[in-house]
Design an enzyme around this catalytic site. Structure first.
Site: not given
Length: 161
Positions: A14-16, A19
């Site tokens: 989960i990252h930019g 997300a």
């Protein structure tokens, strides 16, 4: 009925992009991180909880538990976005009985003994074998960093290199 809105391989989990972009475009209501090591890592789990968008529930599961929950359709009425670090994890899920139609390859950072297939996607010979195994099972594999990018046929990328 639960709906799997995306199965993604992204070594950042989960990252930019996941997300803010992928979760919104897919309308995900749950992000499921499948990784046997992350389950045991308290700091990594806390970071994932912080990175998870507020509109999504979060599950961080081993391959075995994820396959059991998915096969039992535990997430009734939810739109599940599944993310794993490697194709090996996806193969293990498949072999445990969770059969997906498609896998999206996002980021696979370069490591020793890998070769770059496209920007931000480097694979080892073992990764290639795993992708080919999934393709032989009828799983469509695409490479797409963000939804606005064209979805490329990943097996074609493997065969061209």
């Amino acid at each position: 009925m639960m709906e799997i809105v995306n199965v993604r391989i992204d070594d950042r989990l989960i990252h930019g992009q996941v997300a803010t972009v992928w979760s919104q475009v897919t309308g995900a209501t749950r992000i499921m991180v499948v990784d046997d090591q992350v389950v045991k890592d308290t700091i990594n789990k806390e970071a994932l909880k912080l990175a998870c968008p507020k509109q999504c529930k979060l599950s961080i599961l081993t391959v075995e538990k994820a396959a059991a929950n998915l096969c039992a359709e535990k997430y009734e009425g939810e739109r599940v976005f599944l993310v794993a670090k490697s194709p090996k994890t996806i193969c293990r899920l498949y072999d445990a009985g969770f059969h997906m139609d498609q896998v999206n390859v996002g980021n696979m950072g370069g490591k020793q003994n890998t070769r770059m297939l496209k920007k931000a996607v480097s694979v080892s010979e073992e990764d290639i074998a795993d992708f080919l195994y999934l393709a032989q099972q009828g799983v469509a594999i695409t490479a797409q960093m963000v939804p606005a990018d064209e979805a490329l046929d990943f097996i074609k990328l493997i065969n061209e290199r």
